[in-house]
Motif scaffolding. Structure first.
Motif, PDB file in Angstrom:
ATOM      1  N   ARG A   1      61.116  47.643   1.607  1.00  0.00           N
ATOM      2  CA  ARG A   1      61.265  48.603   2.715  1.00  0.00           C
ATOM      3  C   ARG A   1      62.643  49.279   2.686  1.00  0.00           C
ATOM      4  O   ARG A   1      62.774  50.483   2.969  1.00  0.00           O
ATOM      5  CB  ARG A   1      61.058  47.886   4.050  1.00  0.00           C
ATOM      6  CG  ARG A   1      59.594  47.635   4.315  1.00  0.00           C
ATOM      7  CD  ARG A   1      59.343  46.778   5.500  1.00  0.00           C
ATOM      8  NE  ARG A   1      57.913  46.643   5.740  1.00  0.00           N
ATOM      9  CZ  ARG A   1      57.376  45.767   6.590  1.00  0.00           C
ATOM     10  NH1 ARG A   1      58.160  44.940   7.273  1.00  0.00           N
ATOM     11  NH2 ARG A   1      56.075  45.727   6.760  1.00  0.00           N
TER      12      ARG A   1
ATOM     13  N   SER B   1      60.519  53.861   8.498  1.00  0.00           N
ATOM     14  CA  SER B   1      60.867  52.857   7.487  1.00  0.00           C
ATOM     15  C   SER B   1      62.009  51.985   7.980  1.00  0.00           C
ATOM     16  O   SER B   1      62.067  50.784   7.685  1.00  0.00           O
ATOM     17  CB  SER B   1      61.180  53.524   6.151  1.00  0.00           C
ATOM     18  OG  SER B   1      62.229  54.422   6.299  1.00  0.00           O
TER      19      SER B   1
ATOM     20  N   THR C   1      62.455  51.828   0.007  1.00  0.00           N
ATOM     21  CA  THR C   1      61.724  53.009   0.514  1.00  0.00           C
ATOM     22  C   THR C   1      62.616  53.819   1.452  1.00  0.00           C
ATOM     23  O   THR C   1      62.658  55.059   1.399  1.00  0.00           O
ATOM     24  CB  THR C   1      60.459  52.553   1.263  1.00  0.00           C
ATOM     25  OG1 THR C   1      59.696  51.739   0.408  1.00  0.00           O
ATOM     26  CG2 THR C   1      59.629  53.742   1.718  1.00  0.00           C
ATOM     27  N   ASN C   2      63.302  53.043   2.278  1.00  0.00           N
ATOM     28  CA  ASN C   2      64.193  53.682   3.248  1.00  0.00           C
ATOM     29  C   ASN C   2      65.259  54.521   2.539  1.00  0.00           C
ATOM     30  O   ASN C   2      65.492  55.689   2.880  1.00  0.00           O
ATOM     31  CB  ASN C   2      64.857  52.579   4.081  1.00  0.00           C
ATOM     32  CG  ASN C   2      65.256  53.120   5.436  1.00  0.00           C
ATOM     33  OD1 ASN C   2      64.838  54.205   5.791  1.00  0.00           O
ATOM     34  ND2 ASN C   2      66.045  52.386   6.196  1.00  0.00           N
TER      35      ASN C   2
ATOM     36  N   TRP D   1      60.554  49.390  10.031  1.00  0.00           N
ATOM     37  CA  TRP D   1      59.968  48.295   9.240  1.00  0.00           C
ATOM     38  C   TRP D   1      61.033  47.381   8.672  1.00  0.00           C
ATOM     39  O   TRP D   1      60.874  46.147   8.622  1.00  0.00           O
ATOM     40  CB  TRP D   1      59.090  48.857   8.108  1.00  0.00           C
ATOM     41  CG  TRP D   1      57.759  49.364   8.636  1.00  0.00           C
ATOM     42  CD1 TRP D   1      57.318  50.606   8.655  1.00  0.00           C
ATOM     43  CD2 TRP D   1      56.763  48.550   9.236  1.00  0.00           C
ATOM     44  NE1 TRP D   1      56.081  50.713   9.239  1.00  0.00           N
ATOM     45  CE2 TRP D   1      55.714  49.412   9.620  1.00  0.00           C
ATOM     46  CE3 TRP D   1      56.607  47.191   9.525  1.00  0.00           C
ATOM     47  CZ2 TRP D   1      54.558  49.001  10.242  1.00  0.00           C
ATOM     48  CZ3 TRP D   1      55.439  46.783  10.141  1.00  0.00           C
ATOM     49  CH2 TRP D   1      54.426  47.691  10.504  1.00  0.00           C
TER      50      TRP D   1
END
Ligand SMILES: Nc1nc2c(ncn2[C@@H]2O[C@H](COP(=O)(O)OP(=O)(O)OP(=O)(O)O)[C@@H](O)[C@H]2O)c(=O)[nH]1
Length: 568
Positions: free
Chosen positions: A173, A39, A176-177, A42
């Motif tokens: 992202r 992640s 999410t990270n 990304w």
């Protein structure tokens, strides 16, 4: 089942679970770290896209600015600038297309952007070329109104849209990270907490078991030491009991009191080397006890002779144990000596209700051994009392079997045994020996006239008279009826005749009272024979003495006659 052994399977399961948990944590951590890295990549990628977008925009803007400047000023450096930055702008746009290949939507936009940028740059290139070829005015004339500006706005709008999308993507992202990172952190912390809790529980359990094991080990060591002590004590007791039984057996075979005392002394010193003792025997009169044997090292002196009342054990007829001065002190113990650190024990020796003596022991006070010592001494006392009673009984029976009950003198059987024994002894040692045979004169007529009981009284009187006039080593016997014999070892004929004469005279001079009557007069005749001249065998010696007696009777009685010499 102990609590420890009940916990053992659970502890094993917990250990396996903790181990599995650790492995799971390790695997999950690796997985999440990779996920996080992914992640992150990304996020990084979005930053890269945005950066490339900005680079592409700025280079396109720089290219456009250089192209426009050149158109307006015709300055060659601006033309050079345009030529230098145009490929860079296209290269940046191309790069954008390449790095957005993973995202179709953004890629389509990047391609559109590249396309528009290419068109914009180609048009500016075209205008610049017109300017170079035909002049500035021709280039301006060739440029359609707002053509470049409009395309530039299009490019900017596309770029902005792409940027907005990429920023959204970046935000997602990043979220999410962060979520992954938080999840990883939470999972790691939770797993660590569970693992630590499990290990802590295991450690506590192990530590408890360890301390319990140490306690059990201590208990086991204590029990083992106790067992060894008990075994040593059992072995000692068994050895002592064996020694007591050996002592009992030997005592039964003791021939006399001296042997019994010696056995008691050696057994006492072997079994109780830390004690001292004394054995007392009661006098025939029972009014005093006398020490017959002492053994070991006594802790306190005890009198050699004392009346029975001086001993509490004899007074009460039971053992009297005095530990460290805790009880009444017996008067036969040393006066003034401290009993503070010593233990004394008096055991009465009695059998069939008769006090025979007392066994006394003393020693330092010795913790738990005292009772065992007392038991041994009591056992010895019991056996010794029985042995003394047996020896006394045996002695009485022996005396009875050897003595004549009427006169108290030895009987004929003893006379025959002792004459044979003493003759052998004296012959071997070349010593003289004399034999007297004594008979009461006219005893038949006396018996007939005075009665049988008066005759018995005369016999008893003569027996006492004879016993009182012979030496301790002489053996005065009633041979039978009114006939007496006297064996006189180590006595020659002359001395024997003198002794016989003394007896004869004493009997004839004494008066005898019986039932208030005076009996009398009583005379005796005595025959004398002596070694070695009168006979070398007991039978011969007796015959010679008896012959002398008959000769004395024949010669008128109340006389002494030595057969060989024929003298009176
Ligand atoms: N009272 C009494 N008489 C006994 C005992 N033993 C033997 N006599 C008697 O002693 C007498 C022995 O007598 P004799 O041996 O004949 O001779 P004696 O009268 O002593 O005459 P001499 O020996 O010749 O002086 C017998 O009358 C026996 O009955 C005894 O234990 N008690």
């Amino acid at each position: 089942m102990t609590p420890t052994s009940r916990l053992r399977p659970y502890r094993f399961a917990a250990s396996v679970a903790a181990l599995l948990l650790l492995v799971a944590v390790a695997a999950a951590t690796v997985f999440w770290v990779r996920l996080l890295a992914e992640s992150n990549r990304w996020v990084e990628h979005s930053h890269q896209v945005i950066e490339k977008l900005e680079v592409s925009q700025s280079r396109l803007a720089a290219t456009q600015a250089a192209g426009r400047g050149y158109r307006l000023t015709g300055h060659p450096s601006l033309r050079s600038e345009f030529d230098r930055s145009a490929p860079q702008a296209l290269e940046a746009a191309g790069e954008l297309v390449r790095i957005t290949s993973d995202n179709p939507k953004q890629n389509a936009r990047a391609q559109a952007l590249l396309r528009q940028s290419t068109q914009q740059i180609e048009r500016m290139q075209e205008l610049a070329d017109i300017q170079d070829r035909d002049g500035k005015e021709a280039a301006i004339a060739a440029m359609r109104a707002d053509e470049l500006v409009a395309r530039m706005h299009g490019v900017n709008a596309a770029s902005q849209a792409m940027r907005t999308d990429e920023l959204d993507l970046l935000a997602k992202r990043q979220a999410t990270n962060v979520r992954n990172a938080n999840l990883l952190l939470g999972f790691v912390l939770l797993s660590l907490a569970v693992s630590l809790a499990t290990f802590w529980a295991l450690l506590v359990s192990l530590s408890r078991e360890n301390s319990r094991n140490r306690g059990l080990e201590r208990e086991a060591r204590g029990a083992l030491a106790e067992l060894q002590r008990a075994q040593t004590m059992t072995e000692r007791l068994s050895a002592q009991r064996w020694a007591i039984s050996e002592y009992t057996g030997l005592l039964q075979s003791a021939q006399n009191l001296d042997e019994a005392m010696e056995l008691t002394s050696s057994t006492f010193e072997r079994l109780l080397p830390h004690l001292g003792g004394q054995c007392y025997l009661a006098r025939a009169s029972r009014d005093f006890l006398e020490s017959r044997a002492s053994f070991g090292t006594p802790a306190i002196a005890s009198s050699d002779a004392f009346p029975p009342d001086d001993c509490w054990a004899l007074r009460r007829g039971q053992p009297h144990h005095n530990r460290a001065g805790g009880s009444v002190r017996c008067a036969h113990l040393e006066h003034g000596a401290s009993l503070g650190a010593i233990s004394t024990l008096c055991i009465p020796l009695s059998a069939q209700g008769e006090t025979l003596g007392m066994l006394h022991a003393s020693g330092p006070v010795d913790g738990g051994e005292d009772d065992n010592d007392a038991t041994i001494i009591e056992l010895m006392g019991e056996q010794l009392a029985l042995a003394i009673a047996n020896l006394r009984l045996r002695e009485t029976l022996r005396q009875q079997s050897l003595r004549d009950p009427l006169t108290g003198l030895f009987n004929r059987r003893y006379f025959e045994e002792s004459l044979r024994r003493e003759m052998l002894r004296c012959e071997r040692r070349r010593l003289p020996l004399a034999l007297l045979v004594l008979d009461i004169d006219h005893f038949k007529s006396f018996n007939d006239s005075q009665g049988h009981s008066a005759g018995d009284a005369v016999l008893a009187h003569v027996g006492r008279c004879v016993a009182s006039l012979v030496r301790a080593e002489d053996m005065a016997c009633r041979y039978g009826g009114e006939e007496f014999t006297i064996v006189m070892p180590e006595t020659d004929a002359a001395s024997a005749v003198a002794r016989a004469e003394a007896i004869r005279r004493a009997v004839s001079q004494q008066t005898i009272s019986h039932n208030g009557r005076t009996l009398g007069p009583v005379t005796v005749s005595i025959g004398v024979a002596a070694l070695p001249h009168d006979g070398v065998t007991p039978e011969l010696l007796f015959e010679v003495a008896d012959a002398a007696l008959y000769q004395a009777k024949a010669e008128g009685r109340n006389r002494v006659l030595h057969a060989a010499a024929g003298i009176a």
